[in-house]
Each structure stands twice: as C-alpha cells, then as structure tokens.
Design a protein around this motif. Structure first.
Motif, PDB file in Angstrom:
ATOM      1  N   ASP A   1       1.026  -1.262   0.077  1.00  0.00           N
ATOM      2  CA  ASP A   1      -0.024   0.066   0.065  1.00  0.00           C
ATOM      3  C   ASP A   1       0.834   1.212  -0.003  1.00  0.00           C
ATOM      4  O   ASP A   1       0.445   2.206  -0.603  1.00  0.00           O
ATOM      5  N   ALA A   2       2.143   0.997   0.718  1.00  0.00           N
ATOM      6  CA  ALA A   2       2.976   2.494   0.763  1.00  0.00           C
ATOM      7  C   ALA A   2       3.569   2.724  -0.585  1.00  0.00           C
ATOM      8  O   ALA A   2       3.875   3.673  -1.010  1.00  0.00           O
ATOM      9  N   CYS A   3       3.510   1.708  -1.537  1.00  0.00           N
ATOM     10  CA  CYS A   3       3.924   1.723  -2.966  1.00  0.00           C
ATOM     11  C   CYS A   3       3.014   1.912  -3.838  1.00  0.00           C
ATOM     12  O   CYS A   3       3.168   1.532  -4.762  1.00  0.00           O
ATOM     13  N   GLN A   4       2.127   2.794  -3.546  1.00  0.00           N
ATOM     14  CA  GLN A   4       1.080   3.135  -4.373  1.00  0.00           C
ATOM     15  C   GLN A   4       1.120   4.794  -4.729  1.00  0.00           C
ATOM     16  O   GLN A   4       1.223   5.456  -3.474  1.00  0.00           O
ATOM     17  N   ASP A   5       1.246   5.131  -5.680  1.00  0.00           N
ATOM     18  CA  ASP A   5       0.965   6.957  -6.146  1.00  0.00           C
ATOM     19  C   ASP A   5       2.089   7.600  -5.316  1.00  0.00           C
ATOM     20  O   ASP A   5       1.738   8.622  -4.602  1.00  0.00           O
ATOM     21  N   CYS A   6       3.399   7.047  -5.232  1.00  0.00           N
ATOM     22  CA  CYS A   6       4.387   7.760  -4.419  1.00  0.00           C
ATOM     23  C   CYS A   6       4.170   8.013  -3.097  1.00  0.00           C
ATOM     24  O   CYS A   6       4.873   9.010  -2.361  1.00  0.00           O
ATOM     25  N   ASN A   7       3.259   7.085  -2.357  1.00  0.00           N
ATOM     26  CA  ASN A   7       3.126   7.296  -0.912  1.00  0.00           C
ATOM     27  C   ASN A   7       4.519   6.863  -0.204  1.00  0.00           C
ATOM     28  O   ASN A   7       4.636   7.199   0.925  1.00  0.00           O
ATOM     29  N   ALA A   8       5.321   6.259  -0.555  1.00  0.00           N
ATOM     30  CA  ALA A   8       6.634   5.662   0.143  1.00  0.00           C
ATOM     31  C   ALA A   8       7.568   6.801   0.188  1.00  0.00           C
ATOM     32  O   ALA A   8       8.844   6.416   0.698  1.00  0.00           O
ATOM     33  N   GLY A   9       7.583   7.509  -0.848  1.00  0.00           N
ATOM     34  CA  GLY A   9       8.637   8.716  -0.640  1.00  0.00           C
ATOM     35  C   GLY A   9       9.609   8.184  -1.781  1.00  0.00           C
ATOM     36  O   GLY A   9      10.735   8.765  -1.802  1.00  0.00           O
ATOM     37  N   MET A  10       9.182   7.291  -2.530  1.00  0.00           N
ATOM     38  CA  MET A  10       9.862   6.753  -3.704  1.00  0.00           C
ATOM     39  C   MET A  10       9.524   7.160  -5.061  1.00  0.00           C
ATOM     40  O   MET A  10       8.336   7.433  -5.133  1.00  0.00           O
ATOM     41  N   SER A  11      10.177   7.259  -6.149  1.00  0.00           N
ATOM     42  CA  SER A  11       9.815   7.370  -7.656  1.00  0.00           C
ATOM     43  C   SER A  11       8.757   6.280  -7.839  1.00  0.00           C
ATOM     44  O   SER A  11       8.922   5.250  -7.334  1.00  0.00           O
ATOM     45  N   ASP A  12       7.859   6.728  -8.908  1.00  0.00           N
ATOM     46  CA  ASP A  12       6.762   5.594  -9.344  1.00  0.00           C
ATOM     47  C   ASP A  12       7.445   4.305  -9.960  1.00  0.00           C
ATOM     48  O   ASP A  12       6.943   3.221  -9.560  1.00  0.00           O
ATOM     49  N   GLU A  13       8.511   4.484 -10.492  1.00  0.00           N
ATOM     50  CA  GLU A  13       9.130   3.269 -11.108  1.00  0.00           C
ATOM     51  C   GLU A  13       9.705   2.474  -9.909  1.00  0.00           C
ATOM     52  O   GLU A  13       9.683   1.104 -10.085  1.00  0.00           O
ATOM     53  N   ILE A  14      10.378   3.019  -8.854  1.00  0.00           N
ATOM     54  CA  ILE A  14      10.834   2.407  -7.771  1.00  0.00           C
ATOM     55  C   ILE A  14       9.621   1.574  -7.183  1.00  0.00           C
ATOM     56  O   ILE A  14       9.850   0.297  -6.456  1.00  0.00           O
ATOM     57  N   GLU A  15       8.650   2.169  -7.187  1.00  0.00           N
ATOM     58  CA  GLU A  15       7.488   1.482  -6.373  1.00  0.00           C
ATOM     59  C   GLU A  15       6.985   0.371  -7.395  1.00  0.00           C
ATOM     60  O   GLU A  15       6.810  -0.623  -6.615  1.00  0.00           O
ATOM     61  N   VAL A  16       6.908   0.792  -8.505  1.00  0.00           N
ATOM     62  CA  VAL A  16       6.556  -0.634  -9.375  1.00  0.00           C
ATOM     63  C   VAL A  16       7.599  -1.665  -9.016  1.00  0.00           C
ATOM     64  O   VAL A  16       7.144  -2.703  -9.289  1.00  0.00           O
ATOM     65  N   CYS A  17       8.838  -1.527  -9.025  1.00  0.00           N
ATOM     66  CA  CYS A  17       9.559  -2.580  -8.898  1.00  0.00           C
ATOM     67  C   CYS A  17       9.523  -3.135  -7.506  1.00  0.00           C
ATOM     68  O   CYS A  17       9.635  -4.314  -7.490  1.00  0.00           O
ATOM     69  N   VAL A  18       9.295  -2.369  -6.409  1.00  0.00           N
ATOM     70  CA  VAL A  18       8.940  -3.279  -5.256  1.00  0.00           C
ATOM     71  C   VAL A  18       7.888  -3.988  -5.270  1.00  0.00           C
ATOM     72  O   VAL A  18       7.984  -5.169  -4.770  1.00  0.00           O
ATOM     73  N   ARG A  19       6.740  -3.528  -5.914  1.00  0.00           N
ATOM     74  CA  ARG A  19       5.604  -4.305  -6.084  1.00  0.00           C
ATOM     75  C   ARG A  19       5.736  -5.611  -6.972  1.00  0.00           C
ATOM     76  O   ARG A  19       5.284  -6.497  -6.589  1.00  0.00           O
ATOM     77  N   THR A  20       6.636  -5.324  -7.945  1.00  0.00           N
ATOM     78  CA  THR A  20       7.071  -6.499  -8.705  1.00  0.00           C
ATOM     79  C   THR A  20       7.777  -7.632  -8.032  1.00  0.00           C
ATOM     80  O   THR A  20       7.559  -8.613  -7.911  1.00  0.00           O
ATOM     81  N   ILE A  21       8.603  -7.188  -7.168  1.00  0.00           N
ATOM     82  CA  ILE A  21       9.387  -7.985  -6.375  1.00  0.00           C
ATOM     83  C   ILE A  21       8.503  -8.687  -5.382  1.00  0.00           C
ATOM     84  O   ILE A  21       8.296 -10.020  -5.369  1.00  0.00           O
ATOM     85  N   ILE A  22       7.464  -8.069  -4.736  1.00  0.00           N
ATOM     86  CA  ILE A  22       6.378  -8.766  -4.133  1.00  0.00           C
ATOM     87  C   ILE A  22       5.558  -9.742  -4.716  1.00  0.00           C
ATOM     88  O   ILE A  22       5.498 -10.606  -4.194  1.00  0.00           O
ATOM     89  N   ALA A  23       5.105  -9.263  -5.976  1.00  0.00           N
ATOM     90  CA  ALA A  23       4.312  -9.961  -6.644  1.00  0.00           C
ATOM     91  C   ALA A  23       4.786 -11.320  -7.111  1.00  0.00           C
ATOM     92  O   ALA A  23       4.084 -12.406  -7.192  1.00  0.00           O
ATOM     93  N   CYS A  24       5.985 -11.164  -7.678  1.00  0.00           N
ATOM     94  CA  CYS A  24       6.596 -12.390  -8.371  1.00  0.00           C
ATOM     95  C   CYS A  24       7.331 -13.073  -7.457  1.00  0.00           C
ATOM     96  O   CYS A  24       7.662 -14.261  -7.757  1.00  0.00           O
ATOM     97  N   GLY A  25       7.934 -12.607  -6.167  1.00  0.00           N
ATOM     98  CA  GLY A  25       8.802 -13.291  -5.356  1.00  0.00           C
ATOM     99  C   GLY A  25      10.211 -13.409  -5.815  1.00  0.00           C
ATOM    100  O   GLY A  25      10.879 -14.462  -5.494  1.00  0.00           O
ATOM    101  N   GLN A  26      10.638 -12.591  -6.580  1.00  0.00           N
ATOM    102  CA  GLN A  26      11.985 -12.620  -7.184  1.00  0.00           C
ATOM    103  C   GLN A  26      12.868 -11.780  -6.661  1.00  0.00           C
ATOM    104  O   GLN A  26      12.397 -10.865  -5.825  1.00  0.00           O
ATOM    105  N   ARG A  27      14.186 -12.008  -6.979  1.00  0.00           N
ATOM    106  CA  ARG A  27      15.421 -11.456  -5.973  1.00  0.00           C
ATOM    107  C   ARG A  27      15.607  -9.847  -6.881  1.00  0.00           C
ATOM    108  O   ARG A  27      15.056  -9.736  -7.838  1.00  0.00           O
TER     109      ARG A  27
END
Length: 163
Positions: free
Chosen positions: A26-52
């Motif tokens: 949830d923090a990685c939505q709409d720049c809520n985590a203080g990170m850029s949008d692409e970094i938030e997408v990267c974090v969500r992808t790591i969580i969703a896919c379980g990859q390194r």
C-alpha cells in the motif's frame, strides 16, 4: 499523506507477515513511500513475483509476455546462471508492467539513472541516511541501497560487499 514503512527498520532475518506485506504494498502506491513511481513498481513486482531484487531490476520488456502473463528470465540473469526461469505474472502487476513496456519497449524496464547520487538516494527514500555507513543501516535500508545501486546499473554488488 506518505505511509511510514520504516516501522520495520532494525528487524532482520525473518519473513514479513501478510499484514506487513500489505503495508509495504500500500505504501508503494502513488508515490506514498517517498520513492519514485518506477521504484514503487519495482518493489511491487518483487513482492508479486517473489524474485530477487537484482533479477527484477534487470527485467527487460522482451522477457515479459503480457498476453501470457509470463516473465522469462534468461539463465545469465539468474543467481545460478544455469537455466532459464519462467515466472507467472500475477494479474495485479500486469497493468504496471504493461505501462513500463509501453514506455521502454523491449529494453530494460527499470532503467539505470544518470542523475546524481543524491537523486538516486532520494528516489529510494534514504535521504536522511545519505552520510551513514552501510553497516549502520537496518536490513530494509540495506535492501534499498541495493535497489539504488541497481538504479545506477551497478549489478552483482550487495551490501555485504560494501562493508
């Protein structure tokens, strides 16, 4: 209001609970985590896919088949470097990856930055720790340093190499 995901600072060597993963997601939505949008997408992808982290940072558009919801990681990009990995893409991450493919095509989806070190540190939300030694950072902050290194296109270095 920005979500504060630093509540997990200092906690290492354990898995996040489902509730904690939801907080990070949830923090990685709409720049809520203080990170850029692409970094938030990267974090969500790591969580969703379980990859390194490093495997995800090296994701190319040509490896992602949106229609089949598959990500084919070539062997040379995997930890063992011995065989290709085929990762099913959960439906929740498809819209984000579709946007990145439209933006970047078949090339790297999480492009290395050419900006200053300060801009990259800010992109991963570690501005207040810019002068800190890596060994003083929490486990989560170290992961964000690894993410920052990946943003610069420096792969294969983890925070354990920086001590």
């Amino acid at each position: 209001m920005k979500a504060d995901i630093r509540v997990f600072a200092g906690l290492r060597d354990r898995n996040l609970s489902a509730e904690e993963i939801k907080v990070v997601w949830d923090a990685c939505q709409d720049c809520n985590a203080g990170m850029s949008d692409e970094i938030e997408v990267c974090v969500r992808t790591i969580i969703a896919c379980g990859q390194r982290v490093q495997e995800t940072l090296r994701m190319n558009g040509e490896e992602v088949d949106i229609d089949k919801a598959l990500w084919k990681i070539p062997a040379h990009k995997t930890k063992g470097k011995k065989r290709d990995h085929t990762i099913p893409l959960p439906a929740i991450i498809i819209p984000d990856l579709r946007k990145l493919k439209e933006k970047h095509g078949d090339g790297p989806l999480f492009r290395a930055r050419s900006g200053s070190v300060e801009e990259v540190i800010d992109a991963v939300g570690l501005t207040e720790k810019a002068k800190a030694r890596v060994k003083t950072l929490s486990g989560g902050q170290r992961r964000r340093v690894e993410l920052a290194l990946g943003i610069f296109g420096v792969f294969g270095i983890t925070t354990t190499h920086i001590y």
